[in-house]
Design an enzyme around this catalytic site. Sequence first.
Site, PDB file in Angstrom:
ATOM      1  N   GLU A  84       0.817  -1.234   0.000  1.00 19.49           N
ATOM      2  CA  GLU A  84       0.000   0.000   0.000  1.00 19.49           C
ATOM      3  C   GLU A  84       0.846   1.278   0.000  1.00 19.49           C
ATOM      4  O   GLU A  84       0.475   2.288  -0.578  1.00 19.49           O
ATOM      5  CB  GLU A  84      -0.933  -0.023   1.211  1.00 19.49           C
ATOM      6  CG  GLU A  84      -2.191   0.842   1.040  1.00 19.49           C
ATOM      7  CD  GLU A  84      -3.151   0.326  -0.023  1.00 19.49           C
ATOM      8  OE1 GLU A  84      -3.308  -0.889  -0.186  1.00 19.49           O
ATOM      9  OE2 GLU A  84      -3.733   1.194  -0.707  1.00 19.49           O
ATOM     10  N   LEU A 119      -0.067  -3.752  -6.951  1.00 18.19           N
ATOM     11  CA  LEU A 119       0.697  -3.698  -8.210  1.00 18.19           C
ATOM     12  C   LEU A 119      -0.269  -3.684  -9.385  1.00 18.19           C
ATOM     13  O   LEU A 119      -0.122  -2.905 -10.331  1.00 18.19           O
ATOM     14  CB  LEU A 119       1.629  -4.910  -8.269  1.00 18.19           C
ATOM     15  CG  LEU A 119       2.615  -5.131  -9.393  1.00 18.19           C
ATOM     16  CD1 LEU A 119       1.985  -5.750 -10.623  1.00 18.19           C
ATOM     17  CD2 LEU A 119       3.392  -3.872  -9.762  1.00 18.19           C
ATOM     18  N   ASP A 121      -3.434  -2.689  -9.465  1.00 19.81           N
ATOM     19  CA  ASP A 121      -4.146  -1.398  -9.545  1.00 19.81           C
ATOM     20  C   ASP A 121      -3.266  -0.320 -10.164  1.00 19.81           C
ATOM     21  O   ASP A 121      -3.712   0.474 -10.984  1.00 19.81           O
ATOM     22  CB  ASP A 121      -4.553  -0.942  -8.133  1.00 19.81           C
ATOM     23  CG  ASP A 121      -5.963  -1.358  -7.776  1.00 19.81           C
ATOM     24  OD1 ASP A 121      -6.445  -0.964  -6.704  1.00 19.81           O
ATOM     25  OD2 ASP A 121      -6.594  -2.089  -8.574  1.00 19.81           O
ATOM     26  N   THR A 141      -1.842 -12.348  -7.786  1.00 18.51           N
ATOM     27  CA  THR A 141      -1.137 -13.394  -7.030  1.00 18.51           C
ATOM     28  C   THR A 141      -1.516 -13.422  -5.560  1.00 18.51           C
ATOM     29  O   THR A 141      -0.918 -14.166  -4.780  1.00 18.51           O
ATOM     30  CB  THR A 141       0.387 -13.184  -7.136  1.00 18.51           C
ATOM     31  OG1 THR A 141       0.690 -11.880  -6.586  1.00 18.51           O
ATOM     32  CG2 THR A 141       0.854 -13.273  -8.576  1.00 18.51           C
ATOM     33  N   LYS A 154     -11.807  -1.324 -12.225  1.00 21.49           N
ATOM     34  CA  LYS A 154     -11.220  -0.141 -11.611  1.00 21.49           C
ATOM     35  C   LYS A 154      -9.705  -0.247 -11.443  1.00 21.49           C
ATOM     36  O   LYS A 154      -9.189  -1.305 -11.070  1.00 21.49           O
ATOM     37  CB  LYS A 154     -11.843   0.095 -10.233  1.00 21.49           C
ATOM     38  CG  LYS A 154     -13.312   0.392 -10.321  1.00 21.49           C
ATOM     39  CD  LYS A 154     -13.826   1.069  -9.105  1.00 21.49           C
ATOM     40  CE  LYS A 154     -14.334   0.162  -8.055  1.00 21.49           C
ATOM     41  NZ  LYS A 154     -15.250   0.846  -7.105  1.00 21.49           N
ATOM     42  N   ALA A 183       0.602 -20.351  -3.175  1.00 24.85           N
ATOM     43  CA  ALA A 183       1.479 -21.215  -2.347  1.00 24.85           C
ATOM     44  C   ALA A 183       2.492 -20.386  -1.553  1.00 24.85           C
ATOM     45  O   ALA A 183       2.832 -20.714  -0.417  1.00 24.85           O
ATOM     46  CB  ALA A 183       2.196 -22.220  -3.227  1.00 24.85           C
ATOM     47  N   HIS A 261     -16.931  -0.795   3.031  1.00 25.59           N
ATOM     48  CA  HIS A 261     -16.065   0.245   2.453  1.00 25.59           C
ATOM     49  C   HIS A 261     -16.581   1.648   2.732  1.00 25.59           C
ATOM     50  O   HIS A 261     -16.370   2.573   1.937  1.00 25.59           O
ATOM     51  CB  HIS A 261     -15.953   0.032   0.935  1.00 25.59           C
ATOM     52  CG  HIS A 261     -15.236  -1.200   0.530  1.00 25.59           C
ATOM     53  ND1 HIS A 261     -15.786  -2.452   0.649  1.00 25.59           N
ATOM     54  CD2 HIS A 261     -13.994  -1.386   0.016  1.00 25.59           C
ATOM     55  CE1 HIS A 261     -14.937  -3.352   0.216  1.00 25.59           C
ATOM     56  NE2 HIS A 261     -13.842  -2.754  -0.170  1.00 25.59           N
ATOM     57  N   HIS A 277      -6.094  -3.897   3.640  1.00 25.40           N
ATOM     58  CA  HIS A 277      -7.400  -3.515   3.100  1.00 25.40           C
ATOM     59  C   HIS A 277      -8.505  -4.486   3.509  1.00 25.40           C
ATOM     60  O   HIS A 277      -9.548  -4.095   4.042  1.00 25.40           O
ATOM     61  CB  HIS A 277      -7.325  -3.437   1.573  1.00 25.40           C
ATOM     62  CG  HIS A 277      -8.646  -3.116   0.942  1.00 25.40           C
ATOM     63  ND1 HIS A 277      -9.272  -1.905   1.104  1.00 25.40           N
ATOM     64  CD2 HIS A 277      -9.488  -3.867   0.185  1.00 25.40           C
ATOM     65  CE1 HIS A 277     -10.441  -1.918   0.455  1.00 25.40           C
ATOM     66  NE2 HIS A 277     -10.592  -3.105  -0.104  1.00 25.40           N
TER      67      HIS A 277
HETATM   68  N1  LIG Z   1      -9.351  -2.619  -8.345  1.00 29.71           N
HETATM   69  C1  LIG Z   1     -10.222  -3.141  -7.527  1.00 29.71           C
HETATM   70  O1  LIG Z   1     -11.400  -3.316  -7.838  1.00 29.71           O
HETATM   71  C2  LIG Z   1      -9.796  -3.547  -6.144  1.00 29.71           C
HETATM   72  C3  LIG Z   1     -10.582  -4.446  -5.410  1.00 29.71           C
HETATM   73  C4  LIG Z   1     -10.164  -4.774  -4.106  1.00 29.71           C
HETATM   74  C5  LIG Z   1      -8.996  -4.232  -3.585  1.00 29.71           C
HETATM   75  N2  LIG Z   1      -8.268  -3.367  -4.344  1.00 29.71           N
HETATM   76  C6  LIG Z   1      -7.004  -2.817  -3.847  1.00 29.71           C
HETATM   77  O2  LIG Z   1      -6.112  -3.921  -3.658  1.00 29.71           O
HETATM   78  C7  LIG Z   1      -5.097  -3.538  -2.730  1.00 29.71           C
HETATM   79  C8  LIG Z   1      -4.779  -4.693  -1.808  1.00 29.71           C
HETATM   80  O3  LIG Z   1      -4.228  -5.716  -2.625  1.00 29.71           O
HETATM   81  P1  LIG Z   1      -3.578  -7.029  -1.944  1.00 29.71           P
HETATM   82  O4  LIG Z   1      -4.392  -7.427  -0.789  1.00 29.71           O
HETATM   83  O5  LIG Z   1      -3.374  -7.994  -3.030  1.00 29.71           O
HETATM   84  O6  LIG Z   1      -2.219  -6.487  -1.322  1.00 29.71           O
HETATM   85  P2  LIG Z   1      -0.750  -6.268  -1.913  1.00 29.71           P
HETATM   86  O7  LIG Z   1      -0.768  -5.990  -3.374  1.00 29.71           O
HETATM   87  O8  LIG Z   1      -0.104  -5.289  -1.009  1.00 29.71           O
HETATM   88  O9  LIG Z   1      -0.022  -7.700  -1.739  1.00 29.71           O
HETATM   89  C9  LIG Z   1       0.233  -8.186  -0.439  1.00 29.71           C
HETATM   90  C10 LIG Z   1       1.739  -8.385  -0.171  1.00 29.71           C
HETATM   91  O10 LIG Z   1       2.093  -9.720  -0.571  1.00 29.71           O
HETATM   92  C11 LIG Z   1       3.066  -9.711  -1.621  1.00 29.71           C
HETATM   93  N3  LIG Z   1       2.627 -10.787  -2.515  1.00 29.71           N
HETATM   94  C12 LIG Z   1       1.642 -10.724  -3.439  1.00 29.71           C
HETATM   95  N4  LIG Z   1       1.423 -11.946  -3.973  1.00 29.71           N
HETATM   96  C13 LIG Z   1       2.292 -12.798  -3.365  1.00 29.71           C
HETATM   97  C14 LIG Z   1       2.542 -14.193  -3.466  1.00 29.71           C
HETATM   98  N5  LIG Z   1       1.815 -14.969  -4.292  1.00 29.71           N
HETATM   99  N6  LIG Z   1       3.523 -14.730  -2.691  1.00 29.71           N
HETATM  100  C15 LIG Z   1       4.224 -13.951  -1.833  1.00 29.71           C
HETATM  101  N7  LIG Z   1       4.038 -12.623  -1.678  1.00 29.71           N
HETATM  102  C16 LIG Z   1       3.069 -12.060  -2.440  1.00 29.71           C
HETATM  103  C17 LIG Z   1       3.027  -8.304  -2.176  1.00 29.71           C
HETATM  104  O11 LIG Z   1       4.273  -7.914  -2.689  1.00 29.71           O
HETATM  105  C18 LIG Z   1       2.662  -7.480  -0.949  1.00 29.71           C
HETATM  106  O12 LIG Z   1       3.840  -7.237  -0.180  1.00 29.71           O
HETATM  107  C19 LIG Z   1      -5.626  -2.295  -2.005  1.00 29.71           C
HETATM  108  O13 LIG Z   1      -4.905  -1.174  -2.445  1.00 29.71           O
HETATM  109  C20 LIG Z   1      -7.079  -2.181  -2.478  1.00 29.71           C
HETATM  110  O14 LIG Z   1      -7.493  -0.824  -2.588  1.00 29.71           O
HETATM  111  C21 LIG Z   1      -8.630  -3.029  -5.608  1.00 29.71           C
HETATM  112  O1  LIG Z   2     -11.981  -2.271  -2.711  1.00 26.36           O
HETATM  113  C1  LIG Z   2     -12.615  -2.417  -3.749  1.00 26.36           C
HETATM  114  C2  LIG Z   2     -12.310  -1.628  -4.957  1.00 26.36           C
HETATM  115  O2  LIG Z   2     -11.218  -0.777  -4.747  1.00 26.36           O
HETATM  116  C3  LIG Z   2     -13.740  -3.428  -3.785  1.00 26.36           C
HETATM  117  O3  LIG Z   2     -13.439  -4.468  -2.868  1.00 26.36           O
HETATM  118  C4  LIG Z   2     -15.041  -2.793  -3.308  1.00 26.36           C
HETATM  119  O4  LIG Z   2     -16.024  -3.809  -3.152  1.00 26.36           O
HETATM  120  C5  LIG Z   2     -15.725  -1.842  -4.223  1.00 26.36           C
HETATM  121  O5  LIG Z   2     -15.222  -1.760  -5.454  1.00 26.36           O
HETATM  122  C6  LIG Z   2     -16.004  -0.512  -3.538  1.00 26.36           C
HETATM  123  O6  LIG Z   2     -16.761   0.264  -4.437  1.00 26.36           O
HETATM  124  C7  LIG Z   2     -14.777   0.287  -3.126  1.00 26.36           C
HETATM  125  O7  LIG Z   2     -14.182   0.775  -4.285  1.00 26.36           O
HETATM  126  P1  LIG Z   2     -13.444   2.224  -4.377  1.00 26.36           P
HETATM  127  O8  LIG Z   2     -14.267   3.042  -5.301  1.00 26.36           O
HETATM  128  O9  LIG Z   2     -13.394   2.785  -2.982  1.00 26.36           O
HETATM  129  O10 LIG Z   2     -12.094   1.874  -4.912  1.00 26.36           O
HETATM  130 CO   LIG Z   3     -12.296  -3.725  -1.228  1.00 28.24          CO
END
Ligand SMILES: NC(=O)c1ccc[n+]([C@@H]2O[C@H](COP(=O)([O-])OP(=O)(O)OC[C@H]3O[C@@H](n4cnc5c(N)ncnc54)[C@H](O)[C@@H]3O)[C@@H](O)[C@H]2O)c1
Ligand SMILES: O=C(CO)[C@@H](O)[C@H](O)[C@H](O)[C@H](O)COP(=O)(O)O
Ligand SMILES: [Co+2]
Length: 390
Positions: A84, A119, A121, A141, A154, A183, A261, A277
Amino acid sequence: MSPAIQNTLDIEAELQVKYHVSIARDVLSPDNPLLLETVDRSTSSGKQLVILDAALSAFLLDRVKAYFAAHDVAVEVIEVDSGEVNKNLDTCLGIVDALERSGARRQSNPPIAIGGNVLIDVAGFSASIYRRGIPWVRVPTTLLGMIDGSVSAKTAVNHQGNRNRLGTFHPAMRTIVDTGLLASLPRRHLVNGCGEILKMAMIKDSRLFSLLEEHGPDLVASHFRTEPAEEVITRAIDGMQSELRQNLWEKDLRRIVDYGHTFSPPIEMAVVPELLHGEAVAIDCLFTALLSYVRGWLSGTDVQRVARTMHRVGLPLDHPLFYDIDMLERAMEEARLHRDGSLNLPVVQEIGSCTFTQEVTRDELHQVTALLKAVAQSAGEDLPALALQH
Ligand SMILES: NC(=O)c1ccc[n+]([C@@H]2O[C@H](COP(=O)([O-])OP(=O)(O)OC[C@H]3O[C@@H](n4cnc5c(N)ncnc54)[C@H](O)[C@@H]3O)[C@@H](O)[C@H]2O)c1
Ligand SMILES: O=C(CO)[C@@H](O)[C@H](O)[C@H](O)[C@H](O)COP(=O)(O)O
Ligand SMILES: [Co+2]
């Protein structure tokens, strides 16, 4: 027409998109054609760009290079720090510079992002602003990236302490979900992904909730390699895609996937990276379930089921900032602004279904925080009878 206006042109165009999400095994096995299919070998363009989460270099870098070498595709891999704290414009512009160096084309040879959803996003945001938008491919991943971000349109970066304040609607042309990549995922991040599964289960899938309730701890312990992992992941993805496809550009800001959220985003960002998150979302889900209980909708038994499931899976049940009434009210005002003036707070009336409320009183916040304290202290196991009486 007012006399000041001489003429008005009305120009209208639909932004039609079609994108593919594949659930597959061994995406980096040279025998698996899915990634190779995204490479346009007809163009004389430069190397195939892979944007790799730097934390995965030890696990995947050699496998990525071997995959493309096996198919005589020249590849350039850039390793990007995620997490993050790196979800920002600087990281985005670093990826944009790599797109420029690699000669990324406007309609072919899409860059491939492999990593956590931060990454993903940021890479998606970079692809969406480079030359006003180029196609891209994603391989999530983390569990959260696989069950939530994988079907999303998004992209985003955080800006000035605001979560996802800068972003676009720009879905990857192809997403490949390979749960074998879990894994190497640390346990906390497996648990973190369960926060978004909990959200989906509470708003629209009572069976998914029962599966998480009964099998959650074992699924986390096995890195989602034991059953019913496939059903849990498939149901979570299906629930999210069925909500997104009907309102992909968010013309309707009453979105049940906003559950979890509303209170969490400013809290998550106030303490980043302390609270992940999915963890923040889960606490928000419990908090809002207690609001539903206070209103006489959700039963005490169901609140207890939610708290117990969270506890057994390993999700936190509270955080100090969820007791800060002023913070909670500020979070609601931010959400109201984000939703064009309406709070549109999703509230679960029974596990698996959801409605909306437009107001939460300060008195209700006090009642909910008092109950949250009792629930969190009893860790969801044997709640004090006085706490939840209906
Ligand atoms: N675009 C969307 O609709 C959407 C939906 C939900 C969440 N999000 C966003 O996603 C983000 C959270 O993503 P996250 O939970 O994947 O966290 P992250 O991307 O920070 O990954 C978690 C950690 O694990 C590492 N990692 C990732 N895959 C791995 C693997 N297979 N093995 C070992 N290490 C690994 C990463 O480098 C990082 O340090 C938040 O910023 C949130 O806002 C976006
Ligand atoms: O966190 C996210 C998207 O970022 C999802 O898990 C979530 O269910 C929805 O997309 C929410 O609308 C939150 O999205 P955001 O507009 O705050 O990024
Ligand atoms: Co979310």
